[in-house]
Design a protein around this motif. Structure first.
Motif, PDB file in Angstrom:
ATOM      1  N   TYR A   1      -2.894  32.637-164.827  1.00  0.00           N
ATOM      2  CA  TYR A   1      -2.989  34.114-165.358  1.00  0.00           C
ATOM      3  C   TYR A   1      -2.825  34.906-164.114  1.00  0.00           C
ATOM      4  N   SER A   2      -3.154  34.399-163.085  1.00  0.00           N
ATOM      5  CA  SER A   2      -3.060  35.105-161.604  1.00  0.00           C
ATOM      6  C   SER A   2      -1.637  35.530-161.369  1.00  0.00           C
ATOM      7  N   ASP A   3      -0.578  34.611-161.536  1.00  0.00           N
ATOM      8  CA  ASP A   3       0.886  35.070-161.289  1.00  0.00           C
ATOM      9  C   ASP A   3       1.223  36.043-162.352  1.00  0.00           C
ATOM     10  N   LEU A   4       0.569  36.327-163.521  1.00  0.00           N
ATOM     11  CA  LEU A   4       0.889  37.229-164.403  1.00  0.00           C
ATOM     12  C   LEU A   4       0.578  38.638-164.025  1.00  0.00           C
ATOM     13  N   ILE A   5      -0.931  38.595-163.317  1.00  0.00           N
ATOM     14  CA  ILE A   5      -1.283  39.782-162.651  1.00  0.00           C
ATOM     15  C   ILE A   5      -0.523  40.253-161.282  1.00  0.00           C
TER      16      ILE A   5
END
Length: 751
Positions: free
Chosen positions: A565-569
């Motif tokens: 999810y960090s990469d999506l942010i």
């Protein structure tokens, strides 16, 4: 100017969509953008002033209706035995609604006066207005138990599956859920903890045969609370998705991107392409493209997919299955850069000089078409001069330029000096039935290092770009070791005959010098493991503290939005910063950034623990048929209660209880991490070579118990018998004196 909905239309929308009542949700529903939102805000304020709407935590709702999740107080049963509840925060002008509490069989019992968090649904045509289902009791978070159910005459017991746990739980006859003897079950604590007797539990789910091969990862999933079942709304939302159109994207479909992944990979979220830089001012330089699946196109802020992805935080990988962050419609299809299929991406173009240093970069929202989905082994074989049919045509124009750019980055890497740990990764191979076929160590090829280096470059570029754009993001942070952990590492180094300089600002190059001293010696693996243990754990943070291990000032995860999810942010932040669409970082994303950072750092640790436990259980299962066999290994840990040994053949960790060491009392020295025999003066320390016998292997817990046979090729000396852990007989005082002298000699040798 968009048409502003009437007050009636807004109220109808909120009534039909109680879970989507923020201003942005209402604006999105009616297609209101930009400055038109000011007019919408005015209408909402009027409704609020009229008392028709209530604003609470940035959302609007009808004050004469209960929110979908609310706090209730349980009322006594009526004369028909039905149990009703009263809302704690009723703000409406009309009469307080009646709420029927509908208990499910697995729910914890509730009594009059209990406060509960409940999900409520409006009903019509009854003498009550809502039905409520229990989420949890307020102030109660029942302890979850995973174990083996053993049936008794009345009810039964749950035996633990956690290593080191001996606690059993008592299950009443009416709380078994029909579980059969020997079944794996999930249960929760029933009632308050008592001071006497076994704690009580109620079974909430039956998980099946614990000895079945496929149950190994299932145990870890349930034990660590990893969500493995997508809600219907999430699947429905994913199934409605269509492939992204070219639109305003940059068309890069003419470039020969390739994906390079493990041979058994189902999804391909990153693709690369490289060529020599034609700019005469950058002689010997390279251009590297990295394209990453545009997950933000499909997982938009506040959607059901987004909420579930954030909840999961990341994908979790087991030898027999993957618990994905996103449904397969996205992870295996629309967001997977399949060969010959046009796919939406966020791509970064990077210019490298002849020494592999990044000179400049630019990001773009684009469309690519991968020319091939390759695996690491075939790419490496092609580069080494033995290409297969599919790689032969790609070698001169695609594969060779990738390796040329990688060779340049090796120079920049050597100058940067990231931490150079050399820890082989285990690969557990399973049969079709899920049984362990073999345990081996994965090959580490230049093809792996090539992709790793390009991903690091892209992650650095993403962090630098967002800092330049002054947009919020999640940094990947790795802080330097604490003084205590550094001292512990220095002790291990000195005990092994090496040095780690003191009294200077620690840099990764100092640790690399230590690892270089140990390379090729008997202490190679020990120093690598000890160095790893001295490191702090990396985490996500809205504030930048740098990445110690990679020796980088600015680092963010950009390259795996399918599974993190960090990469999506970070993708959304880039979209917002460049104005590429309405699906960029939302105000709520920004507001919750710190909370999100902590949450996904926690889910990452949860997954790591589950993966580690599963590996331990598979290894114990693999070794369970070899109980009594002898193995070689190295002491990898020492504690007051015993030693830990890492076996050479499989890398499995087993324990030798201190009570089984010879016939003497052993003194534990925490500072030097040694055990010393009170009679013989035998010193047992980290890194020593040992021969052991496998005494016990328990697949359900993953525990291995070992018996020590030899240390450094010599059999264990036999001391005097002991009683209650203390030396006995007349030699007790002499033994203490001898142990003290030996300890001082050891300490002098280390200084």
């Amino acid at each position: 100017m968009a048409r502003i909905p009437s007050k009636t239309e807004i109220l109808d929308w909120i009534a039909d969509n109680p879970g989507l009542t923020a201003k942005r949700d209402i604006a999105k529903a009616f297609g209101i953008k930009g400055s038109d939102r000011i007019e919408l805000k005015r209408v909402l304020k009027e409704l609020e002033a009229e008392g028709t709407l209530e604003r609470k935590r940035k959302t609007y709702r009808d004050p004469d209706k209960l929110p979908p999740v609310t706090i209730l107080t349980i009322l006594p049963p009526d004369r028909n035995g039905d149990q009703f509840a009263r809302p704690m925060e009723w703000q409406g002008e009309g009469p307080e609604p009646r709420v029927l509490f509908s208990a499910r069989k697995a729910d914890a019992p509730v009594a009059e006066g209990d406060r509960i968090l409940a999900r409520v649904n409006e009903v019509r045509g009854e003498d009550y207005q809502y039905e409520a289902r229990l989420i949890r009791k307020i102030g109660a978070n029942p302890h979850k138990v995973i174990g083996i159910f053993r049936k008794a005459t009345e009810g039964g017991r749950i035996l633990p599956i956690d290593k080191g746990s001996e606690k059993e739980w008592l299950v009443a006859a009416d709380a078994t859920q029909g579980a059969k003897d020997g079944e794996l079950v999930e249960a929760e604590q029933a009632g308050p903890k008592g001071r006497m007797g076994l704690p009580k539990a109620r079974i909430i789910e039956r998980l099946g045969d614990p000895s079945a091969p496929r149950a190994v990862s299932l145990i870890a999933i349930h034990q660590h609370g990893i969500p493995d079942d997508f809600p219907d709304a999430v699947i429905e939302e994913a199934d409605r998705m269509k492939p992204a159109a070219l639109g305003d994207r940059e068309d890069l479909r003419h470039l020969p991107f390739v994906t390079i992944d493990p041979a058994d990979a189902r999804d391909h979220d990153d693709a690369c392409y490289a060529h020599a830089d034609e700019d005469p001012k950058n002689e010997g330089g390279h251009i590297v493209w990295v394209a990453i699946a545009d997950v933000a196109e499909y997982v938009t802020p506040g959607s059901a997919l987004d909420r579930e992805a954030r909840h999961r935080g990341n994908s979790t990988y087991f030898p027999d299955r993957v618990v994905p962050m996103l449904p397969d419609r996205l992870s295996g299809d629309l967001c997977s850069l399949h060969e010959g299929v046009a796919r939406a991406v966020l791509a970064v173009w990077m210019k490298l000089d002849a020494k592999g240093r990044k000179i400049s970069h630019r990001f773009t929202r684009a469309m690519i078409k991968s020319v091939a989905s390759l695996n690491y082994t075939e790419v490496q074989e092609a580069q080494d001069g033995d290409p297969n049919e599919r790689c032969a045509d790609l070698l001169p124009e695609v594969i060779a330029p990738l390796y040329a750019a990688y060779e340049a980055t090796k120079t920049a890497r050597a100058m940067r000096q990231p931490l150079g740990l050399d820890l082989p990764e285990r690969r557990i191979e399973l049969t079709e039935e899920g049984e362990v076929k073999s345990v081996a160590f994965k090959d580490r090829l230049d093809a792996h290092r090539l992709i790793e280096e390009f991903m690091i470059l892209a992650n650095v570029a993403a962090a630098e770009e967002l800092i330049r754009l002054r947009r919020p993001l999640l940094f990947r942070v790795h802080e330097e070791p604490s003084p205590d952990k550094l001292d512990a590492l220095r002790e291990v180094a000195v005990a092994s005959g090496f040095t780690l300089a003191k009294g200077q600002v620690l840099r990764t190059e100092h640790l690399n010098k230590l690892l270089a001293q140990a390379e090729g010696t008997d202490f190679d693996e020990l120093l690598n493991i000890s160095t790893l243990r001295s490191m702090t754990q990396a985490y996500y943070n809205a504030e930048n503290f740098g990445h110690f291990g990679l020796a980088l000032k600015n680092y963010a995860h950009f390259t795996s939005p399918i599974r993190r999810y960090s990469d999506l942010i970070v993708h959304r932040a880039l979209i917002l910063g460049h104005g590429w669409g309405e699906d960029g970082l939302s105000p709520q994303d920004i507001e919750m950034l710190e909370e999100t950072a902590k949450h996904i750092s926690d889910t990452e640790r949860r997954s790591m623990a589950a993966e580690r436990d599963t590996t331990d259980r598979y290894l114990a299962s693999y070794l369970s048929e070899r109980v009594g066999n002898e193995f070689t290994g190295r002491i990898s840990g020492i504690a007051r209660f015993g030693l830990f040994v890492k076996l050479d053949e499989t890398g499995a960790d087993g324990m030798i209880p201190i009570r089984t060491l010879g016939r003497e009392f052993f003194h534990y020295d925490q500072k030097s991490q040694t055990l010393m025999g009170a009679d013989t003066g035998t010193v047992i320390g980290m890194g020593q070579r040992v021969s052991v016998r496998l005494a016990e292997a328990v697949p359900v817990t993953g525990g291995l118990m070992l018996e020590l046979l030899e240390i450094e090729g010599a059999p264990m000396p036999a001391g005097a018998p002991s009683r209650r852990g203390k030396p006995i007989g007349r030699r007790a005082g002499a033994a203490r004196i001898k142990a003290g002298k030996t300890r001082r000699k050891v300490e002098r040798r280390r200084k």
